[in-house]
Design a protein around this motif. Structure first.
Motif, PDB file in Angstrom:
ATOM      1  N   VAL A  68       0.761  -0.704   0.079  1.00 47.37           N
ATOM      2  CA  VAL A  68       0.069   0.037   0.140  1.00 47.37           C
ATOM      3  C   VAL A  68       0.898   1.374  -0.289  1.00 47.37           C
ATOM      4  CG1 VAL A  68      -2.103   1.442   1.196  1.00 47.37           C
ATOM      5  CG2 VAL A  68      -1.694  -1.074   1.127  1.00 47.37           C
ATOM      6  N   GLN A  69       1.858   1.177   1.014  1.00 42.24           N
ATOM      7  CA  GLN A  69       2.836   2.244   1.255  1.00 42.24           C
ATOM      8  C   GLN A  69       3.513   2.703  -0.352  1.00 42.24           C
ATOM      9  OE1 GLN A  69       2.652   4.508   3.330  1.00 42.24           O
ATOM     10  NE2 GLN A  69       0.834   3.088   3.820  1.00 42.24           N
ATOM     11  N   MET A  70       3.722   1.683  -1.127  1.00 35.43           N
ATOM     12  CA  MET A  70       4.283   2.005  -2.153  1.00 35.43           C
ATOM     13  C   MET A  70       3.412   2.092  -3.269  1.00 35.43           C
ATOM     14  SD  MET A  70       7.734  -1.041  -2.317  1.00 35.43           S
ATOM     15  CE  MET A  70       7.869  -0.758  -3.578  1.00 35.43           C
ATOM     16  N   LYS A  71       2.528   1.757  -3.384  1.00 31.76           N
ATOM     17  CA  LYS A  71       1.162   2.199  -4.445  1.00 31.76           C
ATOM     18  C   LYS A  71       1.184   0.969  -5.267  1.00 31.76           C
ATOM     19  CE  LYS A  71       1.246   7.326  -3.650  1.00 31.76           C
ATOM     20  NZ  LYS A  71       2.346   7.677  -1.889  1.00 31.76           N
ATOM     21  N   LEU A  72       1.448   0.364  -4.190  1.00 27.59           N
ATOM     22  CA  LEU A  72       0.990  -0.640  -5.310  1.00 27.59           C
ATOM     23  C   LEU A  72      -0.322  -0.694  -6.249  1.00 27.59           C
ATOM     24  CD1 LEU A  72       2.394  -4.313  -4.541  1.00 27.59           C
ATOM     25  CD2 LEU A  72       3.058  -3.640  -5.392  1.00 27.59           C
ATOM     26  N   PRO A  73      -1.233  -1.441  -7.468  1.00 25.55           N
ATOM     27  CA  PRO A  73      -1.948  -1.229  -7.991  1.00 25.55           C
ATOM     28  C   PRO A  73      -2.758  -2.254  -6.919  1.00 25.55           C
ATOM     29  CG  PRO A  73       0.018  -2.237  -9.841  1.00 25.55           C
ATOM     30  CD  PRO A  73       0.315  -2.043  -8.557  1.00 25.55           C
ATOM     31  N   LYS A  74      -4.138  -1.596  -6.856  1.00 31.02           N
ATOM     32  CA  LYS A  74      -5.349  -2.359  -6.501  1.00 31.02           C
ATOM     33  C   LYS A  74      -5.402  -3.994  -6.234  1.00 31.02           C
ATOM     34  CE  LYS A  74      -7.810   2.124  -5.682  1.00 31.02           C
ATOM     35  NZ  LYS A  74      -7.171   2.191  -4.202  1.00 31.02           N
ATOM     36  N   ILE A  75      -5.088  -4.582  -7.827  1.00 31.75           N
ATOM     37  CA  ILE A  75      -5.924  -5.682  -8.339  1.00 31.75           C
ATOM     38  C   ILE A  75      -4.366  -6.775  -7.557  1.00 31.75           C
ATOM     39  CG2 ILE A  75      -4.213  -5.439 -10.060  1.00 31.75           C
ATOM     40  CD1 ILE A  75      -7.399  -7.449  -9.446  1.00 31.75           C
ATOM     41  N   LYS A  76      -3.390  -6.573  -7.599  1.00 28.13           N
ATOM     42  CA  LYS A  76      -1.992  -6.879  -6.905  1.00 28.13           C
ATOM     43  C   LYS A  76      -2.327  -6.766  -5.730  1.00 28.13           C
ATOM     44  CE  LYS A  76       0.382  -7.651  -9.826  1.00 28.13           C
ATOM     45  NZ  LYS A  76       0.728  -9.184 -10.056  1.00 28.13           N
ATOM     46  N   LEU A  77      -3.451  -6.320  -4.317  1.00 28.09           N
ATOM     47  CA  LEU A  77      -3.434  -5.088  -3.765  1.00 28.09           C
ATOM     48  C   LEU A  77      -4.387  -6.772  -2.792  1.00 28.09           C
ATOM     49  CD1 LEU A  77      -2.064  -1.687  -2.774  1.00 28.09           C
ATOM     50  CD2 LEU A  77      -0.985  -3.636  -1.911  1.00 28.09           C
ATOM     51  N   MET A  78      -5.232  -6.790  -4.130  1.00 31.67           N
ATOM     52  CA  MET A  78      -6.529  -7.683  -3.490  1.00 31.67           C
ATOM     53  C   MET A  78      -5.671  -9.231  -3.612  1.00 31.67           C
ATOM     54  SD  MET A  78      -8.862  -5.932  -2.833  1.00 31.67           S
ATOM     55  CE  MET A  78     -10.091  -6.922  -2.934  1.00 31.67           C
ATOM     56  N   GLN A  79      -5.056  -9.494  -4.255  1.00 37.65           N
ATOM     57  CA  GLN A  79      -4.509 -10.655  -4.709  1.00 37.65           C
ATOM     58  C   GLN A  79      -3.505 -11.009  -3.929  1.00 37.65           C
ATOM     59  OE1 GLN A  79      -2.513 -10.377  -8.445  1.00 37.65           O
ATOM     60  NE2 GLN A  79      -3.946 -10.988  -9.438  1.00 37.65           N
TER      61      GLN A  79
END
Length: 103
Positions: A68-79
């Motif tokens: 989250v802090q690195m601003k990964l794409p939301k789809i990656k965070l959801m995965q």
């Protein structure tokens, strides 16, 4: 929470967390090897009833926080969150959950 006083401070802060996250991911997933089979601390922790799953999931949520802090794409965070949920649910099944965590 991360310092916002300057981009330099933020960069140093995130580089530190990224290094910790990289070491932690390796430790949790594939740090050890016995007989050609690689496994991580996650499999060992889950052998501790209750507390092991809590610790393993807390460490996993730290990795999500770094994402989250690195601003990964939301789809990656959801995965990442989906994988934590699946790991948790499988871990609820006695013996099967412990075996799956090793591999």
């Amino acid at each position: 929470y991360y310092p916002k006083s300057s981009s330099f401070v933020y960069t140093i802060f995130m580089e530190k967390h990224l290094r910790v996250a990289s070491v932690l991911a390796n430790l949790m997933d594939n740090r050890f090897e016995i007989g050609g089979v690689r496994f991580g601390l996650d499999g060992i922790l889950t052998l501790i009833p209750g507390a092991g799953d809590i610790v393993a999931n807390a460490l996993s949520f730290y990795l999500v926080w770094v994402g989250v802090q690195m601003k990964l794409p939301k789809i990656k965070l959801m995965q990442m969150l989906w994988n934590i949920l699946i790991n948790f649910l499988i871990g609820l099944v006695p013996i099967l959950g412990d075996g799956v965590s090793f591999f």
